[in-house]
Design an enzyme around this catalytic site. Structure first.
Site, PDB file in Angstrom:
ATOM      1  CB  SER A 145       3.826  -7.255  -2.373  1.00 50.85           C
ATOM      2  OG  SER A 145       3.325  -7.653  -1.330  1.00 50.85           O
ATOM      3  CE1 TYR A 158      -0.939  -8.669  -4.847  1.00 49.53           C
ATOM      4  CE2 TYR A 158       0.300  -9.558  -2.800  1.00 49.53           C
ATOM      5  CZ  TYR A 158      -0.129  -8.433  -3.670  1.00 49.53           C
ATOM      6  OH  TYR A 158       0.040  -7.126  -3.440  1.00 49.53           O
TER       7      TYR A 158
HETATM    8  N1  LIG Z   1      -2.391  -1.936  -0.458  1.00 45.80           N
HETATM    9  C1  LIG Z   1      -1.501  -2.608  -0.016  1.00 45.80           C
HETATM   10  O1  LIG Z   1      -1.419  -2.949   1.006  1.00 45.80           O
HETATM   11  C2  LIG Z   1      -0.509  -3.232  -0.917  1.00 45.80           C
HETATM   12  C3  LIG Z   1      -0.637  -3.026  -2.481  1.00 45.80           C
HETATM   13  N2  LIG Z   1       0.502  -3.574  -2.975  1.00 45.80           N
HETATM   14  C4  LIG Z   1       0.547  -3.619  -4.499  1.00 45.80           C
HETATM   15  O2  LIG Z   1       0.204  -2.059  -4.909  1.00 45.80           O
HETATM   16  C5  LIG Z   1      -0.431  -2.160  -6.183  1.00 45.80           C
HETATM   17  C6  LIG Z   1      -1.556  -1.251  -6.129  1.00 45.80           C
HETATM   18  O3  LIG Z   1      -2.386  -1.719  -5.273  1.00 45.80           O
HETATM   19  P1  LIG Z   1      -3.558  -1.014  -4.589  1.00 45.80           P
HETATM   20  O4  LIG Z   1      -3.204   0.682  -4.653  1.00 45.80           O
HETATM   21  O5  LIG Z   1      -3.341  -1.487  -3.000  1.00 45.80           O
HETATM   22  O6  LIG Z   1      -4.780  -1.270  -4.860  1.00 45.80           O
HETATM   23  P2  LIG Z   1      -5.971  -1.107  -5.755  1.00 45.80           P
HETATM   24  O7  LIG Z   1      -7.081  -2.032  -6.076  1.00 45.80           O
HETATM   25  O8  LIG Z   1      -6.349   0.516  -5.338  1.00 45.80           O
HETATM   26  O9  LIG Z   1      -4.963  -0.839  -6.990  1.00 45.80           O
HETATM   27  C7  LIG Z   1      -4.814  -1.693  -7.998  1.00 45.80           C
HETATM   28  C8  LIG Z   1      -5.125  -1.047  -9.425  1.00 45.80           C
HETATM   29  O10 LIG Z   1      -4.875  -2.056 -10.454  1.00 45.80           O
HETATM   30  C9  LIG Z   1      -5.999  -2.101 -11.206  1.00 45.80           C
HETATM   31  N3  LIG Z   1      -6.196  -3.452 -12.122  1.00 45.80           N
HETATM   32  C10 LIG Z   1      -6.330  -4.527 -11.516  1.00 45.80           C
HETATM   33  N4  LIG Z   1      -6.457  -5.502 -12.649  1.00 45.80           N
HETATM   34  C11 LIG Z   1      -5.933  -4.563 -13.806  1.00 45.80           C
HETATM   35  C12 LIG Z   1      -5.737  -5.101 -15.112  1.00 45.80           C
HETATM   36  N5  LIG Z   1      -5.933  -6.241 -15.541  1.00 45.80           N
HETATM   37  N6  LIG Z   1      -5.336  -3.793 -16.082  1.00 45.80           N
HETATM   38  C13 LIG Z   1      -5.312  -2.841 -15.507  1.00 45.80           C
HETATM   39  N7  LIG Z   1      -5.508  -2.461 -14.391  1.00 45.80           N
HETATM   40  C14 LIG Z   1      -5.902  -3.204 -13.539  1.00 45.80           C
HETATM   41  C15 LIG Z   1      -7.254  -1.793 -10.457  1.00 45.80           C
HETATM   42  O11 LIG Z   1      -8.275  -1.634 -11.161  1.00 45.80           O
HETATM   43  C16 LIG Z   1      -6.709  -0.949  -9.527  1.00 45.80           C
HETATM   44  O12 LIG Z   1      -6.913   0.405 -10.034  1.00 45.80           O
HETATM   45  C17 LIG Z   1      -0.644  -3.464  -6.590  1.00 45.80           C
HETATM   46  O13 LIG Z   1       0.150  -3.847  -7.490  1.00 45.80           O
HETATM   47  C18 LIG Z   1      -0.612  -4.346  -5.244  1.00 45.80           C
HETATM   48  O14 LIG Z   1      -0.422  -5.625  -5.513  1.00 45.80           O
HETATM   49  C19 LIG Z   1       1.549  -4.382  -2.575  1.00 45.80           C
HETATM   50  C20 LIG Z   1       1.682  -4.395  -1.348  1.00 45.80           C
HETATM   51  C21 LIG Z   1       0.849  -3.774  -0.236  1.00 45.80           C
HETATM   52  C1  LIG Z   2       0.960  -6.938   1.999  1.00 40.01           C
HETATM   53  C2  LIG Z   2      -0.327  -6.720   1.431  1.00 40.01           C
HETATM   54  O1  LIG Z   2      -1.314  -6.740   1.912  1.00 40.01           O
HETATM   55  C3  LIG Z   2      -0.315  -6.922  -0.084  1.00 40.01           C
HETATM   56  C4  LIG Z   2      -1.511  -7.050  -0.690  1.00 40.01           C
HETATM   57  O2  LIG Z   2       0.820  -7.261  -0.773  1.00 40.01           O
END
Ligand SMILES: NC(=O)C1=CN([C@@H]2O[C@H](COP(=O)(O)OP(=O)(O)OC[C@H]3O[C@@H](n4cnc5c(N)ncnc54)[C@H](O)[C@@H]3O)[C@@H](O)[C@H]2O)C=CC1
Ligand SMILES: CC(=O)C(C)=O
Length: 261
Positions: A145, A158
């Site tokens: 991130s 985080y």
């Molecule tokens: N959406 C955003 O703005 C940003 C997202 N990220 C990162 O991107 C990655 C994906 O996040 P998103 O797609 O945004 O959200 P999301 O919530 O859709 O995806 C995260 C996924 O991780 C899974 N997860 C959570 N805890 C878990 C566990 N203990 N074991 C297995 N799976 C688990 C959730 O069920 C979900 O499918 C994360 O690492 C997040 O930190 C980073 C920066 C910005």
């Molecule tokens: C930039 C941001 O929103 C995360 C969840 O990393």
């Protein structure tokens, strides 16, 4: 399409939604064999598997909590048993919840560290073990991130986990570079997913966020997935130990854009 990716085995943690789902779909277009890990959303993971197959790839789903070491070991072993090996490991699963630092229990701090950082470490370790045993020049991508460099009040767990991912990746990339194993991070900025849709549907929050982005636009999951495909491919064969920020410029001090200061 990147021709060298065809038939490669890709594990993606947390792939039932958001960025993980977009990456699974994109690797499907590359005709990869995709292992879709989910923790609790089996039906959503099955839907993603169906899209991967429709896109031209193959897919299975595997339940597993990435904060549990044995579960991560099992996810990777399932990939090897089902598809005969592993080529690309993507540590994507992540979790965040706002809590002021003085109200955050050690348990809440550790919970996020275990999911975001330890989960990615165990995934990387197991992938490296397999690459070394088989002599494969595999590669690993961690979804970090912008908060690996931007402090984030109320999200100390985080930001600590994502900051940790940066040096974990850099350290492991040096350890395994002599074996031809590449390890990189993608650090997204604000990306609209199922998870963040509600937050960004509020006009004030969306406008405030857009002001923090020089390009003035909130990103989409496919823009992260496109970078993952590139990094996994031979087109990125000389890139290791790098963090690619997919953030519309968010990490480049947008408050200085007026030319003052
Ligand atoms: N959406 C955003 O703005 C940003 C997202 N990220 C990162 O991107 C990655 C994906 O996040 P998103 O797609 O945004 O959200 P999301 O919530 O859709 O995806 C995260 C996924 O991780 C899974 N997860 C959570 N805890 C878990 C566990 N203990 N074991 C297995 N799976 C688990 C959730 O069920 C979900 O499918 C994360 O690492 C997040 O930190 C980073 C920066 C910005
Ligand atoms: C930039 C941001 O929103 C995360 C969840 O990393």
């Amino acid at each position: 399409m990147y021709k060298d990716l065809k038939d490669k085995v890709v594990v993606i943690t947390g792939a039932s939604s958001g960025i993980g789902k977009a990456m699974a779909e994109a690797f499907g277009i590359e005709e990869c064999k995709v292992v879709i890990n989910y923790n609790s959303s089996k039906d959503k993971a099955e839907d993603v598997a169906a899209i991967v197959k429709k896109n031209g790839g193959d897919a299975i789903t595997v339940q597993g909590d990435v904060s549990v070491e044995e579960d991560v070991v099992n996810i990777i072993q399932t990939a090897i048993d089902t598809f005969g090996g592993l080529d690309i490991m993507i540590n994507n699963a992540g979790y965040e919840k706002a809590t002021p630092s003085v109200e955050m229990s050690a348990e809440a701090f550790n919970n996020v560290m275990h999911i975001n950082l330890t989960g990615a470490f165990v995934g990387s370790r197991e992938a490296c073990k397999h690459f070394i045993e088989t002599g494969k020049k595999g590669n690993i991508i961690n979804i970090s991130s912008v908060h690996d460099v931007i402090p984030w009040p109320n999200y100390v767990n985080y930001a600590s986990s994502k900051g940790g991912m940066k040096l974990m990746m850099e350290t492991m990339s040096m350890e395994f570079a002599p074996k031809g194993i590449r390890i990189n991070n993608i650090s997204p900025g604000a990306i609209v997913t199922e998870h963040t849709k509600e937050k960004f549907s509020d006009d004030k929050t969306r406008e405030e966020t857009e002001r923090m982005i020089p390009m003035g636009i909130i990103g989409e999951p496919h823009q992260v997935a496109n970078v993952a495909i590139f990094l996994a491919s031979e087109n990125a064969s000389y890139i290791t130990g790098e963090t690619i920020y997919v953030d519309g410029g968010m990490t480049k001090y947008p408050s200085f854009m007026g030319g003052k200061g």
